[in-house]
Design an enzyme around this catalytic site. Structure first.
Site, PDB file in Angstrom:
ATOM      1  N   HIS A  94      17.640  -2.240 -13.410  1.00 20.07           N
ATOM      2  CA  HIS A  94      16.973  -3.507 -13.114  1.00 20.07           C
ATOM      3  C   HIS A  94      16.097  -3.518 -12.085  1.00 20.07           C
ATOM      4  O   HIS A  94      16.070  -4.755 -11.196  1.00 20.07           O
ATOM      5  CB  HIS A  94      18.067  -4.728 -13.135  1.00 20.07           C
ATOM      6  CG  HIS A  94      19.064  -4.524 -14.309  1.00 20.07           C
ATOM      7  ND1 HIS A  94      19.033  -5.050 -15.298  1.00 20.07           N
ATOM      8  CD2 HIS A  94      20.333  -3.973 -14.171  1.00 20.07           C
ATOM      9  CE1 HIS A  94      19.860  -5.179 -16.320  1.00 20.07           C
ATOM     10  NE2 HIS A  94      20.752  -4.092 -15.753  1.00 20.07           N
ATOM     11  N   SER A 102     -10.599   1.480   0.350  1.00 20.16           N
ATOM     12  CA  SER A 102     -11.039   0.622  -0.069  1.00 20.16           C
ATOM     13  C   SER A 102     -12.484   0.154   0.331  1.00 20.16           C
ATOM     14  O   SER A 102     -12.750   0.543   1.678  1.00 20.16           O
ATOM     15  CB  SER A 102     -10.117  -0.893   0.305  1.00 20.16           C
ATOM     16  OG  SER A 102     -10.789  -1.885   0.200  1.00 20.16           O
ATOM     17  N   LYS A 127      -6.472   0.687   3.619  1.00 19.83           N
ATOM     18  CA  LYS A 127      -5.960   1.158   2.297  1.00 19.83           C
ATOM     19  C   LYS A 127      -5.954   2.590   2.082  1.00 19.83           C
ATOM     20  O   LYS A 127      -7.074   3.252   2.132  1.00 19.83           O
ATOM     21  CB  LYS A 127      -6.672   0.195   1.119  1.00 19.83           C
ATOM     22  CG  LYS A 127      -6.518  -1.187   1.207  1.00 19.83           C
ATOM     23  CD  LYS A 127      -5.237  -1.500   0.985  1.00 19.83           C
ATOM     24  CE  LYS A 127      -4.732  -1.533  -0.465  1.00 19.83           C
ATOM     25  NZ  LYS A 127      -5.775  -2.616  -1.328  1.00 19.83           N
ATOM     26  N   GLU A 157      -2.863   4.665 -11.254  1.00 23.80           N
ATOM     27  CA  GLU A 157      -3.189   3.656 -12.018  1.00 23.80           C
ATOM     28  C   GLU A 157      -3.834   3.577 -13.380  1.00 23.80           C
ATOM     29  O   GLU A 157      -3.792   3.035 -14.087  1.00 23.80           O
ATOM     30  CB  GLU A 157      -3.711   2.442 -11.110  1.00 23.80           C
ATOM     31  CG  GLU A 157      -2.797   1.996  -9.953  1.00 23.80           C
ATOM     32  CD  GLU A 157      -3.450   1.389  -8.770  1.00 23.80           C
ATOM     33  OE1 GLU A 157      -4.239   0.405  -9.034  1.00 23.80           O
ATOM     34  OE2 GLU A 157      -3.564   1.884  -7.564  1.00 23.80           O
TER      35      GLU A 157
END
Ligand code: ARG
Length: 457
Positions: A157, A278, A284, A291
């Site tokens: 979980h 970025s 970043k 992804e």
């Protein structure tokens, strides 16, 4: 390409829009090698069976060989107005050989020809994908071997549950990939069945030798029914399914890597070569590769769905709907190969940060089960031990401490079965080391898991 092969039956030229709509050469040209190899075997068989003259058979094989060489070298370009790769090769052969070229298509239809080509093309691609999965397996095994003692929290979980090691976690993926290899191999064996000789749907009256062609092209056996031979695309669907499951595994792994490289976790650091920056936020470092894999998984599921829906309503035997099989299965193949080729070096180059994994495991009362087990080993029924440990966790939260730092007198308030040896029993290392059953996280157990996978690949 001026003039259709079937022009005799028609009184008009096909409308240009229909021609473009119908054409598949833009995507089936990639099967040119298989198409030509299949035609060579067919021509050889026709010659040996006396269906065409042996000299002509040899000329055809020579002509096909030169076409193959010219395509390979770039000398011969695909004609974008050709209907498909099969028509293109045959027309080119006839342009080179004249009437002899026109004999190639004896006892054959494009329906069994395309069925042959796709099977040949996909069996090679499947073998390549299996190779890429095995490469990734090896990377995982190496990483696991280096992290047998790297304690980390195991989650259920998304809550810290019990301590494991990074090696143990990695070996879960290793086992998934092992099943993927099995599925791909299984799929390849059902794919490796030779359909040529099915004709358009009802085979042929010529005395062809299907076993001969089967042997020449390295198939295991021939298809047993000519209608099924031309209308079966199960092997495409099976391959797309196997690839979809494989992508699902890569996607889950990717999702974890995305979390692990966040500042909240920082269990790993991606190599700079496998991350991106970025355009606006200078701090970043983004895990784009993972992804994209997560995103492309949906795309592959779409390919599988395309194939399933394409097939579900078409009557026997061949229907033009089936031309849509190629873009879907090619896309699934291209995508999974791209993902595997990028994921593997990304994984191989990432830095593991054991201190952060251990620090995360040290919080969250991940050793509570072991505390309860300690009492069970001292004779208490598990349910009572579970309840007492729950109370201890509650006390710790109130006192802002952990089970490791809670004073012994607090333990003893609940039961005198607690002794100072409890601290040893709930230490993270002990929690991991004691789980040495087959399949468990103890280093010796994970080592056996590694050996098992090694023996299978
Ligand atoms: N380009 C076609 C395909 O990919 C080849 C088979 C064509 N057969 C036919 N009867 N029109 O399915």
């Amino acid at each position: 390409m001026a003039g259709k092969m079937w022009a005799g039956r028609f009184t008009k030229e096909v409308d240009e829009r229909v021609n473009d709509f119908n054409s598949s050469i833009s995507f089936d040209a990639r099967m040119y090698r298989q198409d030509i190899q299949g035609s060579m075997a067919h021509a050889q068989m026709l010659g040996e069976c006396g269906i065409i003259n042996i000299e002509e058979s040899k000329k055809i094989i020579g002509g096909l060989k030169s076409i193959l060489e010219d395509i390979d070298s770039g000398k011969l370009k695909f004609d974008s107005t050709a209907e498909d790769i099969h028509m293109f090769v045959e027309a080119e052969l006839t342009a080179r050989l004249g009437d002899t070229g026109k004999r190639l298509h004896t006892a054959r239809s494009r329906n069994d020809q395309v069925a042959l080509d796709i099977r040949m093309y996909l069996r090679e691609e499947t073998a390549e994908i299996i190779g890429l999965v095995k490469t990734l397996e090896k990377t995982i095994l190496t990483l696991a071997d280096r992290n047998l003692n790297t304690v980390m929290p195991g989650y259920t979980h998304m809550q810290r549950a019990q301590p494991i090691t990074f090696a143990h976690h990695l070996m879960a993926y290793s086992n998934m990939l092992l099943r993927d290899i099995g599925r791909l191999e299984d799929c390849r064996s059902r794919m490796n069945v030779m359909p040529l000789g099915s004709g358009a749907l009802a085979s042929t009256t010529y005395p062809i030798d299907r076993q001969k062609v089967c042997g020449l092209l390295g198939f295991d056996e021939i298809t047993q029914n000519s209608l099924d031979g031309v209308s079966d695309r199960d092997f495409c669907i099976e391959l797309a399914s196997a690839i979809s499951i494989l992508m699902m595994h890569l996607s889950r792994f990717s999702e974890e890597i995305i979390m692990w490289c966040s500042w909240e976790f920082k269990f790993i650091e991606l190599d700079d070569a496998y991350a991106t920056g970025s355009s606006i936020m200078p701090q970043k470092k983004n895990p784009d590769v993972t992804e994209l894999i997560r995103g492309k998984t949906g795309r592959v599921y779409g390919d599988l769905n395309t194939l399933l829906v394409m097939m579900k309503g078409i009557p026997l035997a061949y229907n033009k709907d089936m031309q849509e099989d190629k873009e879907a299965i090619f896309d699934a193949i291209d995508t999974v190969k791209l993902c595997l080729k990028t994921f593997d070096p990304m994984l191989a180059t990432m830095t593991v940060i054991p201190e952060n994994m251990r620090a995360a495991a040290a919080k969250g009362f991940i050793n509570a089960t072991d505390c309860a087990d300690y009492l069970v080993k001292k004779g208490m029924p598990f349910r009572d031990a579970y309840k007492i440990t729950g109370t201890l966790v509650h006390t710790c939260i109130e006192k802002s401490c952990t089970l490791e730092t809670l004073p012994l007198e607090e333990y003893k308030k609940l039961t005198d079965k607690f002794g100072s040896d409890v601290y040893e029993a709930i230490s993270l290392d002990a929690c991991v080391m004691q789980r040495k059953v087959p399949g468990g996280p103890a280093p010796e157990s994970v080592k056996a898991q590694i050996e098992y996978v090694k023996s299978k690949i």
